[in-house]
Design an enzyme around this catalytic site. Structure first.
Site, PDB file in Angstrom:
ATOM      1  N   GLY A 243       0.807  -1.213   0.000  1.00 53.85           N
ATOM      2  CA  GLY A 243       0.000   0.000   0.000  1.00 53.85           C
ATOM      3  C   GLY A 243       0.843   1.267   0.000  1.00 53.85           C
TER       4      GLY A 243
ATOM      5  CE  LYS B  40      10.581   1.729  -0.529  1.00 54.14           C
ATOM      6  NZ  LYS B  40       9.872   0.454  -0.426  1.00 54.14           N
TER       7      LYS B  40
ATOM      8  CB  VAL C 236       3.405   0.208   5.265  1.00 53.55           C
ATOM      9  CG1 VAL C 236       3.766   1.644   4.947  1.00 53.55           C
ATOM     10  CG2 VAL C 236       2.295   0.138   6.306  1.00 53.55           C
ATOM     11  CB  CYS C 237       4.757   0.788  -0.351  1.00 53.78           C
ATOM     12  SG  CYS C 237       6.092   0.928  -1.559  1.00 53.78           S
ATOM     13  CG  PHE C 238       7.657   4.439   1.347  1.00 55.00           C
ATOM     14  CD1 PHE C 238       8.830   4.992   0.874  1.00 55.00           C
ATOM     15  CD2 PHE C 238       6.528   4.528   0.551  1.00 55.00           C
ATOM     16  CE1 PHE C 238       8.889   5.636  -0.352  1.00 55.00           C
ATOM     17  CE2 PHE C 238       6.573   5.171  -0.678  1.00 55.00           C
ATOM     18  CZ  PHE C 238       7.759   5.728  -1.124  1.00 55.00           C
TER      19      PHE C 238
END
Length: 278
Positions: free
Chosen positions: A82, A165, A149-151
């Site tokens: 996400g 990141k 969570v993508c990050f």
């Protein structure tokens, strides 16, 4: 060596379904030889939570929070986790798998494309470098992400500044064409981001959010003078030109092309069957 001409599209802030439909349409048109490779920059109206192709909405996403924050909600055609698209520059790259500069390996093609993003960060004065998992444990962690969570953690060749990141990207390959798109964070509201996902306990959420601060960061948290979206567009446009050794030629969609994008948006990305399919 003579530089190849690619199209450059700045489509501004669009609704979530249009953003995803346009990336899909560009992929199709490139596969049919109607357009050259493309770099596209865009934003979101409203701010949006996008989820990866394989994510399960009911298990992972807090839809009440999505509604509370008046966010758009869309499923991407690419994998990954996400992403809250809010204060960011979103990019997409559309290029043939057979392009002479593109390696066959997904991770190596990812590295080649991401050279443009790395150059963009460096143009803003940030010493960005590629994340490469060093240990077997880190490599295994990429196969089994702990969070929706993508990050939450960098993947192979994602970009990192000071160990954290700074950009999250995802890739798909269809019709012989690579579509890579991703987020370049200018600013980030971590509380809002973490509100959007489900957790087995409040303690787990707190632990993950604390860990997240050490793993991800937005551009304007690293610079003394804030970068605007226009600053970012200039830096990353030049970054892609330098990193991929190309010239970017501005391009605007025709009325006929816009109609095709609208059709894809209506039949797929605005369709609950697509969005809540898993």
């Amino acid at each position: 060596m003579e530089k190849e001409n690619w199209y450059y599209i700045d489509s501004g802030n669009c609704e979530p379904a249009i953003n995803m439909a346009m990336d899909e349409a560009l992929l199709t048109w490139h596969s049919e030889g109607k357009i050259p490779p493309v770099i596209r920059f865009y934003g979101w109206n409203p701010a949006t939570l996008s989820i990866g192709y394989f994510q399960k909405v009911d298990k992972e996403i807090n839809l009440d929070a999505v509604k509370k924050y008046d966010l758009g909600f869309v499923r991407r055609p690419t994998g990954g986790r996400g992403v809250l698209h809010d204060q960011e520059l979103t990019y997409s790259v559309i290029v043939s798998e057979a392009h002479e500069a593109m390696p066959q390996s997904v991770t190596e093609a990812y590295r080649v494309i991401s050279e443009g993003i790395k150059e963009g960060f460096q143009g803003l004065g940030l010493d960005a470098y590629f994340a490469v998992p060093k240990t077997e444990e880190e490599r295994e962690g990429l196969k089994n992400p702990r969070s929706a969570v993508c990050f939450d953690a960098p993947s192979w060749y994602e970009l990192v500044v000071e160990g954290r990141k700074v950009a999250g990207s995802a890739q798909t390959r269809q019709k012989g064409v690579i579509l890579q798109h991703g987020s370049i964070l200018l600013d980030l509201d971590e509380d809002k981001l973490f509100d959007l996902f489900k957790y087995s306990s409040e303690r787990l959420r707190e632990r993950m959010q604390t860990a997240f601060k050490k793993k991800a960061v937005a551009i304007n948290h690293l610079l003394d003078s804030p970068v605007t979206i226009d600053d970012a567009k200039r830096a990353f446009k030049k970054g892609f030109e330098d990193g991929l050794n190309i010239n970017l030629t501005p391009y605007a969609l025709t009325e006929e092309q816009w109609a095709e994008v609208e059709h894809i948006a209506e039949t797929r990305y605005r369709n609950d069957e697509w969005t809540f399919r898993r």
